[in-house]
Scaffold this motif. Structure first.
Motif, PDB file in Angstrom:
ATOM      1  N   ILE B 133      20.106  37.526  50.296  1.00 42.88           N
ATOM      2  CA  ILE B 133      21.644  37.730  50.316  1.00 42.88           C
ATOM      3  C   ILE B 133      21.816  39.376  49.938  1.00 42.88           C
ATOM      4  CG2 ILE B 133      24.034  37.327  49.695  1.00 42.88           C
ATOM      5  CD1 ILE B 133      23.046  34.287  49.752  1.00 42.88           C
ATOM      6  N   GLY B 134      21.320  39.391  48.834  1.00 45.45           N
ATOM      7  CA  GLY B 134      21.478  40.731  48.084  1.00 45.45           C
ATOM      8  C   GLY B 134      21.130  41.822  48.989  1.00 45.45           C
ATOM      9  N   LEU B 137      23.381  42.332  52.010  1.00 47.33           N
ATOM     10  CA  LEU B 137      24.798  42.858  51.793  1.00 47.33           C
ATOM     11  C   LEU B 137      24.515  44.330  51.544  1.00 47.33           C
ATOM     12  CD1 LEU B 137      26.395  40.502  49.251  1.00 47.33           C
ATOM     13  CD2 LEU B 137      27.118  41.376  51.550  1.00 47.33           C
ATOM     14  N   TYR B 141      24.776  44.484  56.070  1.00 48.34           N
ATOM     15  CA  TYR B 141      26.184  44.442  56.000  1.00 48.34           C
ATOM     16  C   TYR B 141      27.034  45.189  55.017  1.00 48.34           C
ATOM     17  CZ  TYR B 141      24.962  40.190  58.694  1.00 48.34           C
ATOM     18  OH  TYR B 141      24.330  39.455  59.508  1.00 48.34           O
ATOM     19  N   LEU B 142      26.470  46.397  54.808  1.00 44.02           N
ATOM     20  CA  LEU B 142      26.958  47.172  53.848  1.00 44.02           C
ATOM     21  C   LEU B 142      28.388  47.786  54.093  1.00 44.02           C
ATOM     22  CD1 LEU B 142      26.207  49.001  51.498  1.00 44.02           C
ATOM     23  CD2 LEU B 142      25.725  50.734  52.590  1.00 44.02           C
ATOM     24  N   PHE B 145      30.796  44.884  53.313  1.00 47.18           N
ATOM     25  CA  PHE B 145      30.536  44.607  51.762  1.00 47.18           C
ATOM     26  C   PHE B 145      31.498  45.764  50.965  1.00 47.18           C
ATOM     27  CE2 PHE B 145      28.287  45.706  47.566  1.00 47.18           C
ATOM     28  CZ  PHE B 145      28.544  44.538  47.084  1.00 47.18           C
ATOM     29  N   SER B 149      35.111  45.308  49.130  1.00 44.60           N
ATOM     30  CA  SER B 149      35.512  45.755  47.557  1.00 44.60           C
ATOM     31  C   SER B 149      36.681  46.762  47.566  1.00 44.60           C
ATOM     32  CB  SER B 149      33.949  46.561  47.091  1.00 44.60           C
ATOM     33  OG  SER B 149      33.776  47.552  47.910  1.00 44.60           O
TER      34      SER B 149
END
Lengths: 350, 167
Positions: B133-134, B137, B141-142, B145, B149
Motif C-alpha cells: 500500500i505504501g 500510495l 496514486y501519488l 494521496f 493531504s
C-alpha cells in the motif's frame, strides 16, 4: 521473518493449541492483576510511611484474594433509570478492549499469540475500545458524575493518542517494521541496542539518542493518560467526580473495570517494553538469553514499568482539565513531531 | 462448512443485524453504539479477505469517529440538557418515497448481482500488505494521496481559524 510459537510446535495447529494460545494470556492477566493490586496497596503504604495490609497472610500478601472475595459477595446493583443493556455491557467492552491487545504482545521469542506484521498498528487501534467502554458505562449509568467522567475520558484519549502515535510511528520508522517480534529481534545484544538508546547501529547513532529517550518519556506520559492513571486520572478523580465513570457500578461489574484498568496498565507497559526497552532480550548480550529467560526478562521489564506507574500515582497530584490539554497539545505534540523528524532524517542518512 | 465460511456468515450477520438496529432504533446513543458493531463486523470481513491493513485502519478510524459521534449524541440527549432528542418517524409522503427508493435500489442490486459473471480468483497467501500500500500510495496514486493531504491541511487550518480568539 517466521514467527515461532512453541505451542504450535508442540501440538500442531489445531483447536487445542489455538485455545491454549488464546487462554494463556488470560491466566497470566489474572495472576498479574492480583500481584499488581498487592503492589499498589503496598507501594502506596510504603510511600506514605504506613505498613499497608498486614493481617491476611504473612505481611498481608493474601490481601488481593480477600478483595476479590469481597467484590464477589457484594450486591450487583443496576440503577433503575439506567439504560440496562448498555450498562451491563460496558464492563465487558472495556475488558475486551484491554484483552484484545494481548493478541500481539510478544512474551518470549517463542510465544506471541498472533505474530501479525501490523502488530504495533493493531495494538494502537484496539486501545481506544476501552475508552468506548468507559463512555458506554458513563452514559448508561444516568448519573452526571459518570457522564462527566466519560466525557473527560474521551477528550483525554483523543488528545493523548496523537503524541503516543507519533512515538510509536518513530519506532516504526527506526525499525522499518510494525511487527513487534521483529522489532524485538533487532534489539538483541547489549542494552545499548535497545531503541531507548537509538537502536542497533554504529557510533553515528549518538545524536539521535536524546530524541529516542524523549520519545520514550512521551510514550510513557501518554500511556498514563490513556490508562487514566494519576496524574491524568481526571475521568475518575475521587475528589471531583465521586468515582467518575464507574460511580454506579458495584460488585463484580466494578471488579471488571478495576481488572481492565490493571490489564491496560500492563498492555501499555508491555508496548513500552517491546518498542523501547528491548522486549524479551537480556540487557547483557548472551547472559541469560533464551526463550524461557526471555519471558522472564519481558515480565520483569514490563512489571518495572507498572511499578513506576504505581509510584507516580502515589507521588504526584492530579492535573486540571485545562492543564491536561496544555501538556498534551502544546508540549508533548510538538516535541514528538520534532523527534519524529530527527529520527526520519537519521534513517534517511543511514 | 469450514471455519472461514462460518466466520464469514457470523460477521455478515453481525454487520447486517446491527446495521438494521442503527436505522430502526430511535435512541441516538443506541444507534451510535450499534454502528460500532457494524464497523467491527466490516473490519472482520476485511480480515477474511486478507486485507489486514485495511481492517485495522477501519477499527482505528471508526472507533475514534464513533467516540466523537457519541459526544455529540451525549450533548443532544436527556442526560445533560433535559431535552429529549430522538429521531422521529417519517410522514406518509416521505414513507412512500423511501419505500420506492428502497425497492428500486434492491431490484437493481439483485439484477446486477444475478447478471454479472463472477470470477473466483484462486486463493493464495498474500504478502505483507502495508509495504504494498505504501509503495502504491507514493507511486501510482501519488496525486490522490497529495490531494487528500491538502484537504486535511485545509481542514486543520480551518478549524484553527474558527477556534481562534476574535480581537
Amino acid at each position: 521473518m517466521e514467527n515461532v510459537n512453541f505451542l504450535y510446535e508442540l501440538f500442531g495447529k489445531n483447536i487445542i493449541s489455538v485455545t491454549l494460545i488464546v487462554s494463556l494470556p488470560l491466566v497470566f492477566v489474572l495472576i498479574y492483576a492480583l500481584i499488581a493490586i498487592l503492589a499498589e496497596l503496598k507501594v502506596s503504604a510504603w510511600i506514605q510511611e504506613r505498613l499497608g495490609p498486614m493481617r491476611t497472610g504473612p505481611w498481608g500478601i493474601l490481601q488481593p484474594i480477600a478483595e476479590v472475595v469481597k467484590l464477589i459477595q457484594k450486591e450487583d446493583i443496576t440503577p433503575d433509570k439506567s439504560s440496562k443493556l448498555l450498562y451491563n455491557l460496558a464492563p465487558f467492552v472495556i475488558f475486551t478492549g484491554a484483552y484484545a491487545a494481548f493478541a500481539v504482545i510478544p512474551f518470549s521469542e517463542y510465544f506471541v499469540p498472533s505474530g501479525i506484521n501490523l502488530g504495533l498498528f493493531y495494538v494502537f487501534a484496539i486501545g481506544s475500545i476501552s475508552a468506548l467502554g468507559i463512555v458506554m458505562g458513563g452514559w448508561a449509568s444516568n448519573n452526571k458524575y459518570s457522564l462527566m467522567g466519560a466525557m473527560r475520558s474521551v477528550s483525554q484519549l483523543i488528545s493523548y493518542e496523537i503524541p503516543a502515535a507519533m512515538a510509536i510511528l518513530s519506532v516504526v520508522v527506526l525499525a522499518s517494521s510494525m511487527n513487534m517480534q521483529e522489532i524485538n529481534h533487532q534489539q538483541t545484544g547489549w542494552f545499548w541496542n535497545w531503541n531507548l538508546f537509538g537502536g542497533p547501529g554504529s557510533w553515528t547513532k549518538i545524536w539521535i539518542i536524546p530524541f529516542t529517550v524523549l520519545l520514550t518519556f512521551i510514550y510513557f506520559i501518554s500511556s498514563l493518560a490513556e490508562t487514566n492513571r494519576v496524574p491524568f486520572d481526571i475521568p475518575e478523580g475521587e475528589s471531583e467526580l465521586v468515582a467518575g465513570f464507574h460511580t454506579e457500578y458495584s460488585g463484580m461489574k466494578f471488579a471488571m473495570f478495576f481488572f481492565a484498568e490493571y490489564a491496560n496498565m500492563f498492555v501499555v507497559a508491555a508496548i513500552l517494553t517491546t518498542i523501547f526497552l528491548g522486549g524479551w532480550n537480556s540487557p547483557f548480550d548472551t547472559f541469560l538469553q533464551g526463550p524461557i529467560w526471555g519471558s522472564f526478562w519481558f515480565v520483569l521489564k514490563a512489571f518495572s514499568v507498572v511499578l513506576v506507574q504505581i509510584w507516580i500515582r502515589w507521588t504526584l497530584p492530579r492535573y486540571r482539565v485545562d492543564q491536561l490539554m496544555y501538556v498534551g497539545w502544546k508540549v508533548l505534540l510538538p516535541l514528538s513531531f520534532v523527534s519524529f523528524l530527527a529520527i526520519s532524517f537519521y534513517v534517511m542518512l543511514k | 462448512m469450514d471455519l472461514i465460511t462460518i466466520g464469514f456468515y457470523f460477521l455478515a450477520a453481525l454487520t447486517i443485524v446491527f446495521g438494521a438496529i442503527v436505522v430502526i432504533t430511535k435512541n441516538i446513543m443506541h444507534s451510535a453504539f450499534s454502528l460500532l458493531f457494524t464497523f467491527a463486523g466490516i473490519a472482520g470481513l476485511y480480515v477474511l479477505m486478507q486485507a489486514d491493513f485495511l481492517a485495522i485502519t477501519q477499527i482505528m478510524i471508526y472507533i475514534g469517529g464513533i467516540l466523537v459521534l457519541i459526544i455529540f449524541g451525549v450533548m443532544l440527549t436527556t442526560h445533560i440538557t433535559g431535552v429529549d432528542v430522538r429521531s422521529g418517524t417519517l410522514g406518509k409522503f416521505q414513507m412512500i418515497g423511501a419505500v420506492m427508493m428502497m425497492i428500486v435500489i434492491a431490484v437493481s442490486l439483485i439484477v446486477v448481482f444475478m447478471s454479472t459473471r463472477w470470477f473466483l480468483a484462486e486463493s493464495q497467501p498474500v504478502e505483507e500488505t502495508a509495504p504494498q500500500i505504501g509503495n502504491l500510495l507514493l507511486t501510482k496514486y501519488l496525486l490522490a494521496f497529495e490531494a487528500a493531504s491538502m484537504l486535511l491541511l485545509i481542514a486543520i487550518v480551518g478549524a484553527a481559524f474558527i477556534a481562534r480568539k476574535h480581537k
